[in-house]
Motif scaffolding. Structure first.
Motif, PDB file in Angstrom:
ATOM      1  N   UNK A  45      52.034  24.458  52.436  1.00 17.07           N
ATOM      2  CA  UNK A  45      51.338  25.153  53.509  1.00 17.07           C
ATOM      3  C   UNK A  45      50.111  25.869  52.951  1.00 17.07           C
ATOM      4  N   UNK A  46      49.254  26.348  53.855  1.00 16.13           N
ATOM      5  CA  UNK A  46      48.054  27.066  53.427  1.00 16.13           C
ATOM      6  C   UNK A  46      48.411  28.336  52.664  1.00 16.13           C
ATOM      7  N   UNK A  47      49.497  29.022  53.070  1.00 15.79           N
ATOM      8  CA  UNK A  47      49.926  30.232  52.374  1.00 15.79           C
ATOM      9  C   UNK A  47      50.391  29.915  50.958  1.00 15.79           C
ATOM     10  N   UNK A  48      51.142  28.830  50.786  1.00 12.83           N
ATOM     11  CA  UNK A  48      51.610  28.441  49.458  1.00 12.83           C
ATOM     12  C   UNK A  48      50.453  28.025  48.555  1.00 12.83           C
ATOM     13  N   UNK A  49      49.474  27.319  49.112  1.00 10.66           N
ATOM     14  CA  UNK A  49      48.291  26.962  48.332  1.00 10.66           C
ATOM     15  C   UNK A  49      47.517  28.209  47.929  1.00 10.66           C
ATOM     16  N   UNK A  50      47.426  29.178  48.849  1.00 14.48           N
ATOM     17  CA  UNK A  50      46.742  30.423  48.532  1.00 14.48           C
ATOM     18  C   UNK A  50      47.417  31.184  47.407  1.00 14.48           C
ATOM     19  N   UNK A  51      48.762  31.173  47.372  1.00 14.58           N
ATOM     20  CA  UNK A  51      49.492  31.831  46.297  1.00 14.58           C
ATOM     21  C   UNK A  51      49.220  31.161  44.956  1.00 14.58           C
ATOM     22  N   UNK A  52      49.167  29.825  44.950  1.00 15.78           N
ATOM     23  CA  UNK A  52      48.880  29.108  43.705  1.00 15.78           C
ATOM     24  C   UNK A  52      47.489  29.463  43.186  1.00 15.78           C
ATOM     25  N   UNK A  53      46.499  29.526  44.086  1.00 13.90           N
ATOM     26  CA  UNK A  53      45.142  29.880  43.670  1.00 13.90           C
ATOM     27  C   UNK A  53      45.083  31.324  43.170  1.00 13.90           C
ATOM     28  N   UNK A  54      45.866  32.200  43.793  1.00 13.08           N
ATOM     29  CA  UNK A  54      45.906  33.597  43.340  1.00 13.08           C
ATOM     30  C   UNK A  54      46.432  33.678  41.917  1.00 13.08           C
ATOM     31  N   UNK A  55      47.442  32.882  41.591  1.00 11.79           N
ATOM     32  CA  UNK A  55      47.996  32.873  40.242  1.00 11.79           C
ATOM     33  C   UNK A  55      47.011  32.311  39.220  1.00 11.79           C
ATOM     34  N   UNK A  56      46.100  31.433  39.665  1.00 11.26           N
ATOM     35  CA  UNK A  56      45.121  30.855  38.752  1.00 11.26           C
ATOM     36  C   UNK A  56      43.913  31.764  38.527  1.00 11.26           C
ATOM     37  N   UNK A  57      43.715  32.739  39.407  1.00 14.41           N
ATOM     38  CA  UNK A  57      42.514  33.572  39.350  1.00 14.41           C
ATOM     39  C   UNK A  57      42.322  34.290  38.013  1.00 14.41           C
ATOM     40  N   UNK A  58      43.345  34.946  37.430  1.00 12.63           N
ATOM     41  CA  UNK A  58      43.107  35.644  36.148  1.00 12.63           C
ATOM     42  C   UNK A  58      42.609  34.722  35.044  1.00 12.63           C
ATOM     43  N   UNK A  59      43.072  33.466  35.054  1.00 12.65           N
ATOM     44  CA  UNK A  59      42.638  32.517  34.028  1.00 12.65           C
ATOM     45  C   UNK A  59      41.131  32.277  34.119  1.00 12.65           C
ATOM     46  N   UNK A  60      40.600  32.173  35.345  1.00 14.79           N
ATOM     47  CA  UNK A  60      39.171  31.932  35.519  1.00 14.79           C
ATOM     48  C   UNK A  60      38.366  33.218  35.379  1.00 14.79           C
ATOM     49  N   UNK A  61      38.924  34.337  35.829  1.00 15.00           N
ATOM     50  CA  UNK A  61      38.194  35.603  35.746  1.00 15.00           C
ATOM     51  C   UNK A  61      37.921  36.016  34.309  1.00 15.00           C
ATOM     52  N   UNK A  62      38.793  35.605  33.400  1.00 16.30           N
ATOM     53  CA  UNK A  62      38.585  35.929  31.989  1.00 16.30           C
ATOM     54  C   UNK A  62      37.262  35.378  31.479  1.00 16.30           C
ATOM     55  N   UNK A  63      36.887  34.180  31.949  1.00 19.71           N
ATOM     56  CA  UNK A  63      35.640  33.544  31.509  1.00 19.71           C
ATOM     57  C   UNK A  63      34.473  33.911  32.420  1.00 19.71           C
ATOM     58  N   UNK A  64      34.740  34.085  33.709  1.00 17.09           N
ATOM     59  CA  UNK A  64      33.655  34.319  34.665  1.00 17.09           C
ATOM     60  C   UNK A  64      33.128  35.749  34.653  1.00 17.09           C
ATOM     61  N   UNK A  65      33.953  36.706  34.259  1.00 17.58           N
ATOM     62  CA  UNK A  65      33.498  38.100  34.270  1.00 17.58           C
ATOM     63  C   UNK A  65      32.300  38.330  33.339  1.00 17.58           C
ATOM     64  N   UNK A  66      32.283  37.786  32.105  1.00 16.77           N
ATOM     65  CA  UNK A  66      31.081  37.988  31.270  1.00 16.77           C
ATOM     66  C   UNK A  66      29.809  37.416  31.874  1.00 16.77           C
ATOM     67  N   UNK A  67      29.888  36.207  32.442  1.00 16.06           N
ATOM     68  CA  UNK A  67      28.670  35.618  32.998  1.00 16.06           C
ATOM     69  C   UNK A  67      28.222  36.364  34.249  1.00 16.06           C
ATOM     70  N   UNK A  68      29.158  36.854  35.065  1.00 19.84           N
ATOM     71  CA  UNK A  68      28.781  37.624  36.246  1.00 19.84           C
ATOM     72  C   UNK A  68      28.166  38.963  35.843  1.00 19.84           C
TER      73      UNK A  68
END
Length: 384
Positions: A45-68
């Motif tokens: 469902x859309x809610x379950x997909x949203x939860x998966x993306x939420x769990x992936x966010x810290x992995x990407x934020x680690x790299x994206x925060x310096x460039x931002x």
């Protein structure tokens, strides 16, 4: 001065939010395309997909925060320089050094946020992501095993259950044919069974009780009785190739990484894996510091490139970060191969950009500017 710093900080926060949101959106769109088959087969469902993306966010934020961080400071001071605001402030007796507190505090806050993503957020996200995938696979497996039907959805395995309790998912009169091992075929019969999950180790299995195993190898047939027996379901096939086996170094928590490094070869891992662990530890320390280094590097660069339009400034800032990321990727590769120490490979980019920040800051204070004009070539028609 408080008003000046407040306005600079406000503009930095606005650009940072927009740029970080844009980068996250692009990455999540790419992840949707990567996991499209997984989402379709699991019927999420859309809610379950949203939860998966939420769990992936810290992995990407680690790299994206310096460039931002770098992008927000570069565009803010580029605009101030292009609009002659910095010139007006200097004419009022304010040097560039007195404008540093606002971007410095902003960089420190971004560094602290990235430290949180590195030490805690990443492990939280990966653990919950793996657990969610295993739970989805368990639900699908429970739905796949219908009473009175031979199930062949799992490669090398055939399941059959005479009855299935819908409330407890407990199976009665279970038959399993296991041919996953080369040259060996095992037929398992048990009066009871149920599906169990081991999210920590990424395992999904059929737990059987009080049964027999008829194992055939070439022309030999052996019969074994068991009290409890587990048949492992290959999750990589069920999850469209996504592996949830033993976590890789980039998926491990901070404490786990330090534990593996302390144990060394006694942990059961080979030298290459241990080098990857050492590289991951240094990467999680160097990337948060990169927020401070790249941010303070972007400030004088923006003042030097006076008169440059915002769209070109965006291209230049992305190019500068690409140089940093290329150096970082090279350091990671050399560290994992053992050519250089992970400490050297991962910290050289920060040292180089920190030294460059000091040099360019002095040039900016001396009002040494580079006026860049980008013009499109004009096509002229020659008449005969």
């Amino acid at each position: 001065m408080k008003l000046l710093h407040r306005q600079i900080f406000k503009e930095l926060a606005g650009i940072f939010t927009i740029s970080l949101s844009g980068f996250m959106g692009l990455i999540l769109i790419g992840r949707i395309l990567q996991f499209r088959e997984l989402f379709m087969t699991q019927s999420l469902t859309a809610l379950e997909m949203g939860k998966l993306f939420l769990y992936l966010c810290p992995f990407f934020l680690l790299v994206l925060t310096p460039i931002a961080t770098m992008l927000s400071i570069f565009l803010t001071f580029l605009r101030m320089s292009s609009d002659n605001e910095i010139t007006a402030l200097k004419s009022g007796g304010l040097s560039l050094y007195r404008m540093i507190p606002a971007p410095l505090v902003f960089c420190i806050l971004c560094t602290l946020a990235d430290v949180f993503f590195s030490m805690y957020g990443l492990s939280w996200g990966t653990e919950n992501f793996r657990k969610a995938l295993v739970d989805f696979a368990k639900t699908k497996s429970q739905l796949a095993i219908q009473p009175g039907v031979f199930n062949t959805d799992f490669p090398g395995l055939v399941f059959y259950a005479d009855k299935v309790d819908k409330d407890t998912s407990r199976m009665h009169s279970v038959f399993v044919r296991d041919s996953t091992r080369k040259g060996i075929t095992a037929t398992i019969v048990a009066p009871f069974g149920e599906i169990l999950t081991d999210a920590k180790n990424g395992r999904l299995m059929i737990h059987l009780e009080d049964g027999r195993i008829y194992q055939q190898q070439k022309e030999q047939l052996s019969v074994l009785k068991f009290r409890n027996y587990n048949v492992r379901i290959p999750l990589s096939d069920l999850l469209q190739g996504y592996s949830v086996d033993e976590p890789r170094p980039k998926e491990m928590g901070w404490d786990k990484l330090l534990s593996v490094q302390r144990q060394g070869l006694s942990s059961g891992h080979d030298g290459r894996f241990l080098r990857k662990v050492s590289v991951e530890i240094q990467k999680r320390m160097s990337l948060p510091v990169a927020c401070l280094v790249l941010g303070m590097f972007a400030m004088p660069i923006a003042c030097i490139f006076r008169g440059l339009k915002q769209q070109y400034g965006l291209i230049i800032s992305m190019g500068l970060f690409l140089v940093y990321y290329t150096m970082l990727s090279l350091g990671i590769s050399l560290g994992e191969s053992g050519s250089v120490s992970p400490v050297i490979g991962l910290w050289v980019p920060n040292i180089v950009f920190a030294a460059a920040a000091v040099v360019f800051l002095r040039l900016a204070v001396r009002e040494t500017t580079l006026r860049v004009k980008i013009r499109l070539p004009k096509l002229r028609r020659r008449t005969a």
